[in-house]
Design a protein around this motif. Structure first.
Motif, mmCIF file in Angstrom:
data_model
loop_
_atom_site.group_PDB
_atom_site.id
_atom_site.type_symbol
_atom_site.label_atom_id
_atom_site.label_comp_id
_atom_site.label_asym_id
_atom_site.label_seq_id
_atom_site.Cartn_x
_atom_site.Cartn_y
_atom_site.Cartn_z
ATOM 1 N N GLN A 193 37.785 47.339 39.458
ATOM 2 C CA GLN A 193 38.913 46.498 39.030
ATOM 3 C C GLN A 193 40.090 47.351 38.583
ATOM 4 O O GLN A 193 41.239 47.080 38.931
ATOM 5 C CB GLN A 193 38.483 45.551 37.909
ATOM 6 C CG GLN A 193 39.552 44.548 37.524
ATOM 7 C CD GLN A 193 39.905 43.643 38.683
ATOM 8 O OE1 GLN A 193 39.054 42.955 39.230
ATOM 9 N NE2 GLN A 193 41.176 43.639 39.090
ATOM 10 N N GLN A 197 41.784 48.900 41.649
ATOM 11 C CA GLN A 197 42.556 47.896 42.386
ATOM 12 C C GLN A 197 43.821 47.489 41.636
ATOM 13 O O GLN A 197 44.832 47.177 42.263
ATOM 14 C CB GLN A 197 41.691 46.669 42.671
ATOM 15 C CG GLN A 197 40.658 46.938 43.752
ATOM 16 C CD GLN A 197 39.978 45.672 44.188
ATOM 17 O OE1 GLN A 197 39.203 45.081 43.434
ATOM 18 N NE2 GLN A 197 40.273 45.243 45.406
ATOM 19 N N ASP A 215 41.431 47.861 49.047
ATOM 20 C CA ASP A 215 40.456 46.766 49.065
ATOM 21 C C ASP A 215 39.239 47.138 48.215
ATOM 22 O O ASP A 215 39.083 48.281 47.785
ATOM 23 C CB ASP A 215 40.055 46.403 50.496
ATOM 24 C CG ASP A 215 39.408 47.550 51.261
ATOM 25 O OD1 ASP A 215 38.915 48.510 50.631
ATOM 26 O OD2 ASP A 215 39.398 47.485 52.500
ATOM 27 N N GLU A 216 38.396 46.146 47.983
ATOM 28 C CA GLU A 216 37.258 46.343 47.089
ATOM 29 C C GLU A 216 36.290 47.419 47.584
ATOM 30 O O GLU A 216 35.890 48.295 46.809
ATOM 31 C CB GLU A 216 36.537 45.010 46.883
ATOM 32 C CG GLU A 216 35.489 45.053 45.801
ATOM 33 C CD GLU A 216 34.901 43.678 45.541
ATOM 34 O OE1 GLU A 216 33.661 43.594 45.497
ATOM 35 O OE2 GLU A 216 35.673 42.715 45.388
ATOM 36 N N ALA A 266 37.874 50.787 46.911
ATOM 37 C CA ALA A 266 37.908 51.085 45.476
ATOM 38 C C ALA A 266 36.527 51.495 44.987
ATOM 39 O O ALA A 266 36.388 52.423 44.191
ATOM 40 C CB ALA A 266 38.418 49.877 44.693
#
Length: 195
Positions: free
Chosen positions: A139, A142, A149-150, A153
């Protein structure tokens, strides 16, 4: 002239002394290369006396790695609650991980090498805690890095953990210099900017 009080850390409990000695021995000789008698000798008691504190060597390892994971998760979540500025949070997460790795090289080594030696329930617990800690980082990354993107990350967080956690194997600088170098490298790797 006022006198300053120097606080001394509380002495370790016998249980914590055993875990600290076991971490050093596991890091140096591997989990399977250390016996109960070795751990007992390191803390000045007989090997069988350890069973008053832990039911087995496996239980020692389980508590050790679960505890590490809880400390990291608690520290990461506390920083996420305290720091609302995303860049500041990411810098604090990096600082926290660097400090933990530099201050606990034996625990970092044991964690890196011995996850496979945990019992299944302990492994599941440690993995769940680790995933939650990684999510704090995902989180934060990001929130700082535009357009990441997740999955990217998450990969970046794991790569930075690898960089930071390599410190037990590469202590060529004093602690302050090593901490600064690792913080700068980690921030640069995550954001493209020097920290």
């Amino acid at each position: 002239m006022s006198s300053q009080q120097v606080s001394t850390p509380a002495p370790l409990s016998r249980r914590d002394q055993i875990l600290a000695a076991a971490a050093e021995l596991f890091a140096r000789h591997g989990f399977h290369g250390v016996g109960i008698d070795d751990i007992g000798a390191a803390v000045g008691i007989s090997g069988p006396a350890l069973y008053r504190h832990f039911r087995s060597k496996d239980a020692m390892l389980g508590e050790m790695l679960t505890s590490i994971s809880e400390v990291l998760l608690d520290g990461g979540q506390a920083r996420a609650q305290r720091h609302r500025d995303p860049a500041e949070l990411l810098a604090e997460l990096v600082r926290f991980q660097v400090d933990f790795a530099l201050d606990n090289p034996a625990l970092i080594t044991v964690q890196e090498r011995n996850l496979g030696n945990l019992t299944d329930p302990d492994r599941r617990r440690v993995r769940a805690l680790q995933r939650r800690y990684v999510e704090v980082w995902v989180q934060a990354i990001q929130d700082v890095v535009d357009g990441v993107d997740e999955p990217s990350a998450r990969a970046a967080a794991h790569a930075v953990f690898g960089l930071i956690n390599s410190t037990p194997h590469s202590r060529h600088l004093d602690r302050g210099q090593m901490a600064a170098l690792l913080r700068n490298m980690a921030i640069a790797a995550l954001t493209g900017h020097k920290g």
